[in-house]
Write a protein that holds these residues in place. Structure first.
Motif, PDB file in Angstrom:
ATOM      1  N   SER A  75      29.287  45.125  75.333  1.00  0.00           N
ATOM      2  CA  SER A  75      28.402  45.676  76.350  1.00  0.00           C
ATOM      3  C   SER A  75      26.949  45.305  76.007  1.00  0.00           C
ATOM      4  O   SER A  75      26.629  45.108  74.833  1.00  0.00           O
ATOM      5  N   PRO A  76      26.092  45.132  77.000  1.00  0.00           N
ATOM      6  CA  PRO A  76      26.285  45.393  78.424  1.00  0.00           C
ATOM      7  C   PRO A  76      27.121  44.332  79.154  1.00  0.00           C
ATOM      8  O   PRO A  76      27.458  44.526  80.311  1.00  0.00           O
ATOM      9  N   LEU A  77      27.420  43.231  78.512  1.00  0.00           N
ATOM     10  CA  LEU A  77      28.319  42.246  79.085  1.00  0.00           C
ATOM     11  C   LEU A  77      29.283  41.795  78.001  1.00  0.00           C
ATOM     12  O   LEU A  77      29.056  42.018  76.811  1.00  0.00           O
ATOM     13  N   GLN A  78      30.370  41.169  78.409  1.00  0.00           N
ATOM     14  CA  GLN A  78      31.362  40.717  77.440  1.00  0.00           C
ATOM     15  C   GLN A  78      31.179  39.222  77.198  1.00  0.00           C
ATOM     16  O   GLN A  78      31.186  38.424  78.128  1.00  0.00           O
ATOM     17  N   GLN A  79      30.991  38.856  75.934  1.00  0.00           N
ATOM     18  CA  GLN A  79      30.830  37.457  75.558  1.00  0.00           C
ATOM     19  C   GLN A  79      31.214  37.287  74.101  1.00  0.00           C
ATOM     20  O   GLN A  79      30.750  38.034  73.244  1.00  0.00           O
ATOM     21  N   ASP A  80      32.075  36.300  73.825  1.00  0.00           N
ATOM     22  CA  ASP A  80      32.564  36.060  72.477  1.00  0.00           C
ATOM     23  C   ASP A  80      31.966  34.782  71.912  1.00  0.00           C
ATOM     24  O   ASP A  80      31.887  33.758  72.606  1.00  0.00           O
ATOM     25  N   TYR A  81      31.561  34.843  70.640  1.00  0.00           N
ATOM     26  CA  TYR A  81      31.033  33.693  69.922  1.00  0.00           C
ATOM     27  C   TYR A  81      31.806  33.514  68.621  1.00  0.00           C
ATOM     28  O   TYR A  81      32.279  34.485  68.022  1.00  0.00           O
ATOM     29  N   ARG A  82      31.904  32.279  68.197  1.00  0.00           N
ATOM     30  CA  ARG A  82      32.523  31.955  66.912  1.00  0.00           C
ATOM     31  C   ARG A  82      31.571  31.032  66.157  1.00  0.00           C
ATOM     32  O   ARG A  82      31.097  30.034  66.692  1.00  0.00           O
ATOM     33  N   ILE A  83      31.297  31.375  64.909  1.00  0.00           N
ATOM     34  CA  ILE A  83      30.382  30.593  64.072  1.00  0.00           C
ATOM     35  C   ILE A  83      31.137  30.157  62.830  1.00  0.00           C
ATOM     36  O   ILE A  83      31.743  30.977  62.136  1.00  0.00           O
ATOM     37  N   ASN A  84      31.129  28.871  62.553  1.00  0.00           N
ATOM     38  CA  ASN A  84      31.734  28.355  61.318  1.00  0.00           C
ATOM     39  C   ASN A  84      31.003  27.096  60.891  1.00  0.00           C
ATOM     40  O   ASN A  84      29.947  26.759  61.447  1.00  0.00           O
ATOM     41  N   ALA A  85      31.558  26.385  59.921  1.00  0.00           N
ATOM     42  CA  ALA A  85      30.886  25.204  59.382  1.00  0.00           C
ATOM     43  C   ALA A  85      30.724  24.105  60.429  1.00  0.00           C
ATOM     44  O   ALA A  85      29.834  23.254  60.303  1.00  0.00           O
ATOM     45  N   SER A  86      31.545  24.123  61.474  1.00  0.00           N
ATOM     46  CA  SER A  86      31.465  23.099  62.521  1.00  0.00           C
ATOM     47  C   SER A  86      30.367  23.386  63.528  1.00  0.00           C
ATOM     48  O   SER A  86      29.960  22.488  64.272  1.00  0.00           O
TER      49      SER A  86
END
Length: 200
Positions: A75-86
């Motif tokens: 919230s307030p919005l739905q958003q997914d992030y992925r952080i890695n070596a790439s």
């Protein structure tokens, strides 16, 4: 993700004279790097000079040692992030997609990953560091050295115990961000869904 785009990694070798501290940066780095998986909820407060109330975001995170960080905004919005070596990826209806990796924001996201996992590489040149406390209650203060970093913020204050519990970004223009992770917990393995997200 403004706080994420501004956050710089910590944990480097502290060049100091006199007797060694009972709890020093090497100890802190080892402590934060120890768990295989750390996960929990986060609350971000963005304090803007132009607004009377902070902007509040909430979500969950999953940090897997040597694998990456899932940052799941609810919230307030739905958003997914992925952080890695790439690099940094964002999820949409079609799956995970890499974001441009040459931007300053992308680099700072990778550095935030290093904050949580206790990566001590390559940061001594950027900050003057001051660590107080012990393994249960510590405070790490980062003062930027370079002119570029000084134009972004005045300092970064990080507080924690077994894990990082709070990050405060005090920006040069007067705005600030407070990120709280009050109930992080460790695990020995990822769930099937988490494995799937990191494998995509």
């Amino acid at each position: 993700m403004n706080w994420l785009l501004r956050c710089i990694s910590l944990l480097t070798i502290l060049a100091a004279s006199g007797p060694a501290c009972a709890f020093d940066l090497n100890d802190l780095s080892e402590q934060l790097a120890r768990p295989a998986v750390v996960q929990g909820d986060f609350i971000q407060e963005k304090h803007l000079r132009a607004l009377p109330q902070p902007l509040i975001s909430k979500g969950q995170f999953v940090l897997a040692k040597d694998t990456g960080l899932l940052w799941l905004l609810k919230s307030p919005l739905q958003q997914d992030y992925r952080i890695n070596a790439s690099g940094i990826a964002r999820r949409d209806a079609d799956g995970w997609h890499m974001l441009p990796g040459k931007s300053a924001g992308a680099e700072q996201n990778r550095l935030f990953f290093a904050v949580l996992q206790g990566d001590s590489s390559g940061l001594q040149r950027d900050f003057e560091l001051s660590l107080q406390g012990d393994a249960q209650h510590w405070q790490l203060h980062l003062i930027p050295r370079s002119l570029l970093l000084k134009q972004v913020f005045n300092r970064i204050d990080i507080f924690g115990g077994e894990f990082v519990e709070r990050i405060e970004l005090l920006e040069a223009q007067g705005d600030s961000t407070v990120l709280r992770m009050p109930a992080s917990r460790s695990a020995t393995t990822l769930s099937d869904a988490q494995h799937h997200d990191f494998a995509q």
